[in-house]
Design an enzyme around this catalytic site. Structure first.
Site, PDB file in Angstrom:
ATOM      1  N   TYR A   1      -7.938  14.042   0.949  1.00 15.83           N
ATOM      2  CA  TYR A   1      -7.123  14.876   0.070  1.00 15.83           C
ATOM      3  C   TYR A   1      -7.993  15.439  -1.058  1.00 15.83           C
ATOM      4  O   TYR A   1      -9.198  15.217  -1.094  1.00 15.83           O
ATOM      5  CB  TYR A   1      -5.901  14.080  -0.419  1.00 15.83           C
ATOM      6  CG  TYR A   1      -5.040  13.641   0.756  1.00 15.83           C
ATOM      7  CD1 TYR A   1      -4.519  14.592   1.639  1.00 15.83           C
ATOM      8  CD2 TYR A   1      -4.805  12.298   1.023  1.00 15.83           C
ATOM      9  CE1 TYR A   1      -3.759  14.206   2.749  1.00 15.83           C
ATOM     10  CE2 TYR A   1      -4.055  11.912   2.137  1.00 15.83           C
ATOM     11  CZ  TYR A   1      -3.542  12.869   2.991  1.00 15.83           C
ATOM     12  OH  TYR A   1      -2.808  12.495   4.085  1.00 15.83           O
TER      13      TYR A   1
ATOM     14  N   GLY B   1       0.050  -2.411   4.453  1.00 11.84           N
ATOM     15  CA  GLY B   1       0.873  -1.238   4.742  1.00 11.84           C
ATOM     16  C   GLY B   1       1.786  -1.487   5.932  1.00 11.84           C
ATOM     17  O   GLY B   1       2.936  -1.904   5.792  1.00 11.84           O
TER      18      GLY B   1
ATOM     19  N   SER C   1       0.857  -1.176   0.000  1.00  8.46           N
ATOM     20  CA  SER C   1       0.000   0.000   0.000  1.00  8.46           C
ATOM     21  C   SER C   1       0.902   1.237   0.000  1.00  8.46           C
ATOM     22  O   SER C   1       1.974   1.219   0.619  1.00  8.46           O
ATOM     23  CB  SER C   1      -0.859  -0.047   1.273  1.00  8.46           C
ATOM     24  OG  SER C   1      -2.052   0.660   1.099  1.00  8.46           O
TER      25      SER C   1
HETATM   26  C1  LIG Z   1       3.292   5.701   7.413  1.00  8.65           C
HETATM   27  C2  LIG Z   1       2.061   5.652   6.572  1.00  8.65           C
HETATM   28  C3  LIG Z   1       2.043   6.357   5.374  1.00  8.65           C
HETATM   29  C4  LIG Z   1       0.922   6.291   4.541  1.00  8.65           C
HETATM   30  N1  LIG Z   1       0.957   6.924   3.335  1.00  8.65           N
HETATM   31  C5  LIG Z   1      -0.068   6.759   2.456  1.00  8.65           C
HETATM   32  C6  LIG Z   1       0.015   7.256   1.132  1.00  8.65           C
HETATM   33  O1  LIG Z   1       1.026   7.807   0.704  1.00  8.65           O
HETATM   34  N2  LIG Z   1      -1.057   7.083   0.320  1.00  8.65           N
HETATM   35  C7  LIG Z   1      -2.180   6.409   0.728  1.00  8.65           C
HETATM   36  O2  LIG Z   1      -3.125   6.272  -0.044  1.00  8.65           O
HETATM   37  N3  LIG Z   1      -2.254   5.883   1.971  1.00  8.65           N
HETATM   38  C8  LIG Z   1      -1.231   6.020   2.817  1.00  8.65           C
HETATM   39  N4  LIG Z   1      -1.276   5.425   4.053  1.00  8.65           N
HETATM   40  C9  LIG Z   1      -2.360   4.456   4.315  1.00  8.65           C
HETATM   41  C10 LIG Z   1      -1.870   3.044   3.911  1.00  8.65           C
HETATM   42  O3  LIG Z   1      -1.602   2.956   2.528  1.00  8.65           O
HETATM   43  C11 LIG Z   1      -2.904   1.958   4.274  1.00  8.65           C
HETATM   44  O4  LIG Z   1      -4.083   2.211   3.567  1.00  8.65           O
HETATM   45  C12 LIG Z   1      -3.179   1.941   5.755  1.00  8.65           C
HETATM   46  O5  LIG Z   1      -1.973   1.938   6.488  1.00  8.65           O
HETATM   47  C13 LIG Z   1      -4.040   0.736   6.150  1.00  8.65           C
HETATM   48  O6  LIG Z   1      -3.387  -0.463   5.833  1.00  8.65           O
HETATM   49  P1  LIG Z   1      -2.540  -1.301   6.939  1.00  8.65           P
HETATM   50  O7  LIG Z   1      -3.478  -1.589   8.065  1.00  8.65           O
HETATM   51  O8  LIG Z   1      -2.104  -2.531   6.196  1.00  8.65           O
HETATM   52  O9  LIG Z   1      -1.401  -0.440   7.371  1.00  8.65           O
HETATM   53  C14 LIG Z   1      -0.206   5.520   4.917  1.00  8.65           C
HETATM   54  C15 LIG Z   1      -0.174   4.841   6.136  1.00  8.65           C
HETATM   55  C16 LIG Z   1       0.931   4.886   6.951  1.00  8.65           C
HETATM   56  C17 LIG Z   1       0.943   4.100   8.225  1.00  8.65           C
END
Ligand SMILES: Cc1cc2nc3c(=O)[nH]c(=O)nc-3n(C[C@H](O)[C@H](O)[C@H](O)COP(=O)(O)O)c2cc1C
Length: 410
Positions: A189, A343, A25
């Site tokens: 956003y 992520g 992600s």
């Molecule tokens: C450090 C960090 C940076 C992130 N940056 C983005 C990003 O650049 N674009 C986006 O769509 N989501 C971003 N997210 C959200 C993640 O892509 C993801 O959707 C979210 O962490 C949920 O998934 P997970 O539970 O596997 O972490 C970010 C999340 C984290 C923790």
């Protein structure tokens, strides 16, 4: 390779084959220099390629300078910025994985400090440090929350500029070697803020009912689709729900997904939230979690991917606390989504995909591993067959016998 694992089956979308269904992600790293990728981006993304994550998204990348979340966010409004990404795409492809790119504009959530410095709008302290705030644009002059900058409501020229900025950025991303493009229309956003009635108070053709609020996103989709080759898959990340009263709802997402499909989007990436209050994953000033009524347990957004997939008839990507290989496999086997984005768990364990393949018995011979590691790790696998080797090493006699076995094997 055991073939009945769906997680480890390839998927072909347009002209691109993704070798397995695991996706990094997009993860903002706040570590670019004037929008240019640094060695951090290379180190970060190449790790997931060594770990054989099928599709590896670079972080949200601003299509214009005003669209950066923080001064350290990645940008792609110049050719130089695109060139700096080439070593990353070429390494990812060399590892047999697919490099993906997320086009973004932070809108009214632009111009903030990094999350580890509080994530609130830039202030005098940042100006003194050489990072002054910049103009914030949005559908309406409604700030994200109390204490945030009041944005300037965009006029038609701004809207044209934004559509062009997305298209130009897409062309650069393709030149930089990315093979999948994602439009970021989630997390509060710019494009999401046009969709949500909580942020979009316009009474022109870009506001009002859902069709007006979808207009900018669909124009961006058309412009990006037109700018990229026919065989390149186009994803769109949405916040499937705002998670707030009178906000964007899941049924709106189904309507949107049908439109996205008509306009050439191949996959809807179903995230949620972020329209109001603090950025995702931080607590606000009062120490309370961000304002939303969403429960954030394992797989909490999977029902959105399921509903969008099955009601709108479009491929979806599920994301959000998917941490276990069997959990990921079940989501795919029960046709709730086509791809699994991970992520934080991938940051915790960048070799999650390789380990998941072991757990699902999809790679018993370590065939997925890069050859530089395979021969050694394969041997380690055999050694690990000495039951509980780690637990037992405190027993000196057993350790001796393990070691003599190891010598015999050599
Ligand atoms: C450090 C960090 C940076 C992130 N940056 C983005 C990003 O650049 N674009 C986006 O769509 N989501 C971003 N997210 C959200 C993640 O892509 C993801 O959707 C979210 O962490 C949920 O998934 P997970 O539970 O596997 O972490 C970010 C999340 C984290 C923790």
């Amino acid at each position: 390779m055991v073939t009945d694992s769906k997680l480890f089956s390839p998927i072909k979308i347009r002209g691109v084959t993704i070798p397995n269904r695991i996706v990094l992600s997009p993860l903002c790293m706040y570590s670019a220099n004037n929008g240019m990728a640094s060695d951090w981006q290379f180190a970060h993304l190449s790790t997931f390629a060594r770990g054989k994550t099928g599709l590896i998204f670079a972080e949200a990348t601003a299509v214009e300078a005003r669209g950066r979340i923080t001064p350290g966010c990645l940008g792609i409004w110049t050719d130089e910025q695109a060139d700096a990404l080439k070593p990353i795409t070429s390494f990812i492809e060399r590892m047999g994985c697919v490099p993906g790119f997320q086009l973004a504009h932070a809108g009214r959530k632009a111009g903030t400090k990094t999350p580890w410095n509080g994530g609130l709008p830039l202030d005098d302290e940042d100006t003194k440090a050489g990072n002054p705030p910049w103009e914030i644009i949005a559908p309406s002059d409604v700030p994200v929350a109390e204490g945030w900058v009041v944005p300037r409501a965009m006029d038609n020229n701004d809207i044209n500029d934004i559509v062009n900025a997305f298209a130009n950025a897409a062309v650069r991303a393709i030149k930089a070697g990315f093979k999948v493009i994602e439009i970021h229309s989630a997390h509060g956003y710019l494009l999401h803020s046009f969709l949500s009635p909580l942020a979009n108070k316009r009474n022109d053709e870009y506001g009002g009912d859902i069709y007006g609020r979808m207009k900018l996103l669909l124009q961006v989709v058309d412009a990006v689709r037109e700018a990229i080759p026919e065989d390149i898959p186009l994803f769109c990340r949405i916040s499937a729900v705002d998670g707030l009263e009178n906000g964007w709802e899941i049924d709106d997402s189904v309507i949107l997904a049908r439109k996205l499909e008509e306009h050439g989007v191949d996959v809807v990436d179903c995230s949620a939230g972020g329209i109001s209050g603090a950025p995702l994953f931080r607590v606000n000033n009062s120490g309370k979690p961000m304002k939303t009524n969403m429960d954030r347990g394992p797989g909490f957004q999977v029902p959105y991917a399921d509903k969008v997939k099955n009601e709108a008839g479009i491929k979806t990507m599920a994301v959000g606390v998917i941490v276990d290989p069997n959990q990921a496999e079940e989501i795919l086997q029960s046709d709730k989504a086509d791809l699994i984005a991970v992520g934080r768990e991938l940051m915790y364990n960048p070799f999650w995909a390789l380990h998941a393949a072991q757990a699902l018995n999809a790679d018993p011979e370590f065939a997925m591993w890069p050859e530089q590691y395979k021969w050694g790790v394969n041997r380690r696998g055999k050694l690990a067959e000495f039951k509980g080797i780690r637990d037992e090493v405190i027993d000196e006699k057993k350790l001796d016998s393990h070691l003599s076995e190891i010598h015999k094997q050599k």
